[in-house]
Design an enzyme around this catalytic site. Structure first.
Site, PDB file in Angstrom:
ATOM      1  CG  ASP A  25      -2.189  -0.808   1.002  1.00 43.86           C
ATOM      2  OD1 ASP A  25      -2.415  -1.271  -0.136  1.00 43.86           O
ATOM      3  OD2 ASP A  25      -2.952  -0.990   1.970  1.00 43.86           O
ATOM      4  N   GLY A  26       2.022   1.179   0.660  1.00 45.66           N
ATOM      5  CA  GLY A  26       2.932   2.321   0.675  1.00 45.66           C
ATOM      6  C   GLY A  26       3.377   2.706  -0.724  1.00 45.66           C
ATOM      7  NE  ARG A  44      -1.125  21.425  27.551  1.00 38.84           N
ATOM      8  CZ  ARG A  44      -0.632  21.949  28.676  1.00 38.84           C
ATOM      9  NH1 ARG A  44      -1.462  22.585  29.513  1.00 38.84           N
ATOM     10  NH2 ARG A  44       0.634  21.836  28.971  1.00 38.84           N
ATOM     11  CB  THR A  70      -8.616   0.871   7.019  1.00 31.74           C
ATOM     12  OG1 THR A  70      -7.891   1.241   5.847  1.00 31.74           O
ATOM     13  CG2 THR A  70     -10.093   0.728   6.686  1.00 31.74           C
ATOM     14  CE1 TYR A  91      -1.164   7.767  14.160  1.00 36.10           C
ATOM     15  CE2 TYR A  91      -0.480   9.441  12.582  1.00 36.10           C
ATOM     16  CZ  TYR A  91      -0.481   8.932  13.863  1.00 36.10           C
ATOM     17  OH  TYR A  91       0.201   9.584  14.850  1.00 36.10           O
TER      18      TYR A  91
END
EC number: 2.7.1.23
Length: 265
Positions: free
Chosen positions: A50-51, A149, A162, A164
């Site tokens: 996928d990368g 914060r 799906t 990070y």
């Protein structure tokens, strides 16, 4: 226009280049033209994971007039890689089909201060670059929604939900929904700072603005998919769902939810 000009994106190591040569030969045998300039292609194929697919889309500038396809060389299929390298015939016949169906993936448009905008297929992330929380004023359109914060935020597309986003307990979202998701990274909730405390979805009609509170942390770490973005003295980030889409081959029995099940269940 006939779709038969193919650009192949892969890594530059010897093994990847060998696989590229094998694919190129099979494409030529199938009467496709393999081109070295992606601007001359109307099909862009990634070889890898996928990368590699994300890099292929980014390096070819999110082309709107071509078809993308991902071929996995890892032995397993994934969210963007629909074909196995050991079954190139299926990939080639699917791309060649005259009645090919197209899957459309939404993408994000992100602007940082006065810099040119850029696109993300998976997600945009913004995080503190030091071991210290930072503060963001969060606006939805013109409404000041909350003051955050914490360590940062992840803004994801439905297909990127799906990735990070899922790892920080965000929801998995059907890509047929024209929306994007905002998820927190380690928010601090106190009498002074109060956030929603959960991910939320914004429609394609909404605009998200993140305004950084200055205080020694105005050089955040920002990510666009699997690449880092280096901009100093950031004051404001604007995110919306783009009108652009990424087109990929749509296969039978390989819907988004079948991919989710295959990958995670």
């Amino acid at each position: 226009m006939e779709r038969n000009h193919v650009f192949i994106y892969t890594k530059t190591d010897e093994t990847s280049q060998q696989k590229k040569s094998i694919l190129s030969e099979k494409l030529l045998q199938a009467k496709f033209q393999v081109v070295e300039n992606p601007k001359k292609a109307n099909i862009i194929v990634s070889l890898g994971s996928d990368g590699a697919f994300l890099q292929a889309v980014r390096k070819t500038e999110f082309r709107q007039d071509c078809l993308y396809a991902g071929i996995s060389t890892t032995g397993t299929l994934s969210m963007y890689c629909d074909f196995h390298f050991h079954d190139l015939e299926t990939a080639i016949s699917s791309i060649r089909s005259s009645d090919i169906e197209i899957r459309r993936y939404p993408i994000l448009q992100v602007s940082v201060d006065n810099n040119p905008h850029f696109y993300c297929l998976n997600e945009f992330s913004i995080r503190s670059n030091v071991i210290k929380t930072f503060v963001l004023d969060v606006f939805i359109d013109d409404l000041h929604f909350e003051t955050f914060r914490g360590d940062g935020m992840v803004i994801s597309t439905p297909t990127g939900s799906t990735a990070y986003n899922k790892s920080v307990n965000g929801a998995v979202v059907d890509p047929l929904l024209p929306c994007f998701q905002v998820s927190e990274l380690a928010s601090v909730n106190s009498n002074k700072y109060r956030t929603l405390g959960s991910s939320f979805l914004l429609s394609n009609q909404r605009k998200l603005i993140l305004s950084l509170k200055l205080g020694g942390n105005d050089f955040p770490t920002m990510g666009m998919d699997n690449e880092a973005l280096s901009i100093q003295h950031v004051q404001q980030v604007e995110v919306a769902l783009s009108d652009k889409i990424i087109k990929t081959v749509k296969l039978k029995n390989n819907s988004f939810w079948e991919k989710v099940k295959r990958t995670y269940l």
